[in-house]
Design a protein around this motif. Structure first.
Motif, PDB file in Angstrom:
ATOM      1  N   GLU A   1     -64.620 -24.968  36.755  1.00 35.98           N
ATOM      2  CA  GLU A   1     -63.933 -25.128  35.011  1.00 35.98           C
ATOM      3  C   GLU A   1     -64.840 -23.935  34.429  1.00 35.98           C
ATOM      4  O   GLU A   1     -63.779 -23.328  33.832  1.00 35.98           O
ATOM      5  CB  GLU A   1     -65.717 -25.265  34.413  1.00 35.98           C
TER       6      GLU A   1
ATOM      7  N   SER B   1     -50.767 -23.590  31.724  1.00 32.51           N
ATOM      8  CA  SER B   1     -51.962 -24.683  32.322  1.00 32.51           C
ATOM      9  C   SER B   1     -51.241 -24.148  33.891  1.00 32.51           C
ATOM     10  O   SER B   1     -52.361 -24.401  34.719  1.00 32.51           O
ATOM     11  CB  SER B   1     -50.589 -25.768  31.743  1.00 32.51           C
TER      12      SER B   1
ATOM     13  N   MET C   1     -53.269 -26.417  36.084  1.00 28.39           N
ATOM     14  CA  MET C   1     -53.554 -27.904  35.379  1.00 28.39           C
ATOM     15  C   MET C   1     -52.705 -28.440  35.110  1.00 28.39           C
ATOM     16  O   MET C   1     -51.768 -27.266  34.881  1.00 28.39           O
ATOM     17  CB  MET C   1     -54.361 -27.512  34.227  1.00 28.39           C
ATOM     18  N   SER C   2     -52.230 -29.485  34.780  1.00 26.86           N
ATOM     19  CA  SER C   2     -51.109 -30.127  34.019  1.00 26.86           C
ATOM     20  C   SER C   2     -51.123 -29.642  32.980  1.00 26.86           C
ATOM     21  O   SER C   2     -51.916 -29.452  32.282  1.00 26.86           O
ATOM     22  CB  SER C   2     -51.071 -31.621  34.088  1.00 26.86           C
TER      23      SER C   2
ATOM     24  N   ASP D   1     -50.769 -31.688  29.939  1.00 29.56           N
ATOM     25  CA  ASP D   1     -51.736 -32.279  29.101  1.00 29.56           C
ATOM     26  C   ASP D   1     -53.545 -31.790  28.718  1.00 29.56           C
ATOM     27  O   ASP D   1     -54.048 -31.393  27.869  1.00 29.56           O
ATOM     28  CB  ASP D   1     -51.629 -33.684  29.230  1.00 29.56           C
ATOM     29  N   GLU D   2     -53.760 -31.342  30.274  1.00 27.83           N
ATOM     30  CA  GLU D   2     -55.073 -31.243  30.405  1.00 27.83           C
ATOM     31  C   GLU D   2     -55.352 -29.639  29.563  1.00 27.83           C
ATOM     32  O   GLU D   2     -56.750 -29.763  29.550  1.00 27.83           O
ATOM     33  CB  GLU D   2     -55.091 -31.086  32.193  1.00 27.83           C
TER      34      GLU D   2
ATOM     35  N   TRP E   1     -58.162 -29.286  26.921  1.00 28.11           N
ATOM     36  CA  TRP E   1     -59.146 -28.773  27.539  1.00 28.11           C
ATOM     37  C   TRP E   1     -59.013 -26.548  26.251  1.00 28.11           C
ATOM     38  O   TRP E   1     -60.302 -27.037  25.315  1.00 28.11           O
ATOM     39  CB  TRP E   1     -58.919 -27.972  28.526  1.00 28.11           C
TER      40      TRP E   1
END
Length: 449
Positions: A349, A372, A377-378, A380-381, A385
């Protein structure tokens, strides 16, 4: 199957257990081997063989017999192990008898209250009233050490504490303190272990060693042992930063233990309140890159020295595996039907936040899709975020959902804020410098009293 084998071999290259074990008591190495055995980083036969070699230097003969049976798939044990067990039991009984008077005294609370801070008075009183002389007190040390070597850490810790209260030999007292620290670590009494660690540090920093090299070695041992505490104690991540960044200890790391930079770097990454130490950390990592590097130090170098975001992204993937397979960093916690690795989650994180902040300082309009990928990360993620960062006022920007971009708001840093931030770091370093001067002087005064 071949990919899994390649991954294990890659992680084994980053395994620090062999380096760490050289600066530890053999009893402290067993938890590391247990972790590696659970992670299946090495063949089970290799781990069992390593345990058996370590056990030769202890009195844990029953454990050694069990390991031998597992290693050779037999119910028989060698004759030398049987003889060794007989010797250990015989020696233990002899020490039980030899220490019976002093142990009986120390187990009586009313008699213990008669002891005073004056050790000479205590020695005289014990000799006159209870016929307990220096030889019996020295036998208590031998008894405590024997109990420790048998794996009875609880009794060993008690006897070593009591021995230090009576001992007048500074070298023996220091040895007993090392044993007490090891016992508390092995019992996972982290609060008590931290107290013993700080006590040991004061002695090491103030004691007149026979040579500077001896003092350096003691500091290196102390740092290696401290890793157990700092990654289990609630305030450990501050503790490791405070200790390792002290000039004398940082010099020791750079001189003979650069692999400890892995743990210092991890602590700085996951500790949001100590971001001000990042610049100093990067400088040390650069200085030591030829003597030590791993994915964690390389991640920071890619990001803050080379501004290589693709390289940082790749190293971040490797960092996750390094953390999962490190005995100190990969601690697992069961939550219901799930097993989590809290430090891995915190590291990823914060590392993503580092990538994001650095990227945003360079670019004004950022494609979320590309970002992303750099954050592993995807889409959407990553969008969710970033939205959370904006919502929580951690990011001065806005999202254009139509074009799928993040638009940064120009933010001029106030000169007064820059000045205050620089003073924060100066204040901390001044405090540590004053502490390093005052503590040895106070310890020396107490020793002369």
């Amino acid at each position: 199957m071949a990919e899994e084998q390649e991954l294990r071999e890659a992680m084994a290259r980053h395994d620090l257990t062999a380096r760490m074990a050289g600066h530890m008591d053999c009893h402290l190495v067993f938890p590391l081997l247990e972790f590696l055995q659970e992670r299946e980083l090495y063949a089970n036969k290799e781990i069992l063989d390593a345990k058996l070699r370590l056990l030769r230097g202890t009195n844990m003969v029953d454990y050694a017999m069990d390991i031998h049976k597992s290693l050779h798939d037999t119910d028989d044990v060698p004759d030398d192990m049987v003889r060794r067990r007989t010797e250990v039991v015989s020696r233990l009984r002899a020490l039980d008898e030899a220490t019976a008077p002093i142990v009986s005294f120390l187990q009586n609370p009313q008699l213990v209250q008669e002891l005073r801070p004056d050790k000479q008075y205590n020695l005289h009183m014990l000799q006159e009233r209870f016929q307990i002389g220096p030889e019996q007190i020295e036998t208590l040390y031998q008894y405590a050490k024997f109990q420790f070597d048998c794996g009875n850490y609880s009794d060993a810790a008690v006897y070593l504490y009591q021995y230090r209260a009576l001992c007048t030999n500074s070298e023996r007292s220091l040895s007993a303190l090392w044993g007490k620290l090891a016992a508390e670590i092995l019992m996972q009494n982290w609060d008590v272990a931290l107290e013993e660690l700080n006590r040991l540090k004061e002695i090491i920093d103030s004691k007149n060693f026979s040579s500077p090299l001896n003092q350096l070695q003691n500091r290196i041992w102390l740092m290696h042992w401290s890793i157990f505490i700092f990654f289990n104690h609630e305030n450990g991540r501050n503790g490791i930063i405070d200790l390792f960044f002290q000039d004398r200890y940082l010099n020791a790391i750079q001189t003979n233990a650069p692999h400890l930079l892995r743990y210092l770097a991890t602590a700085v990454v996951v500790n949001k309140r100590r971001r001000n130490m990042l610049k100093e950390l990067i400088k040390v990592i650069q200085q030591e890159q030829h003597s030590y590097k791993d994915p964690i130090t390389e991640f920071l170098e890619c990001l803050y020295v080379n501004y290589d975001f693709d390289g940082a992204q790749q190293k971040l993937i490797e960092c996750e595996q390094v953390i999962l397979n490190d005995p100190f960093l990969g601690k697992r916690i069961e939550e219901g039907n799930f097993i989590t690795v809290p430090l891995r989650d915190e590291f990823l994180e914060n590392a993503r936040l580092f990538i994001f902040e650095t990227y945003c300082r360079i670019h004004r309009c950022i494609d979320i899709g590309m970002l992303s990928q750099k954050l592993n990360m995807s889409y959407d993620e990553a969008e969710l975020w970033i939205m959370n960062l904006v919502r929580n006022s951690k990011l001065d920007a806005k999202i254009d959902s139509v074009s799928g971009t993040l638009i940064m708001t120009t933010n001029h840093v106030n000169i007064h804020e820059q000045f205050i931030e620089s003073l924060k770091n100066l204040n901390m370093r001044t405090f540590m410098l004053a502490k390093n001067i005052v503590e040895p002087a106070q310890a020396a005064q107490q020793a002369t009293r």
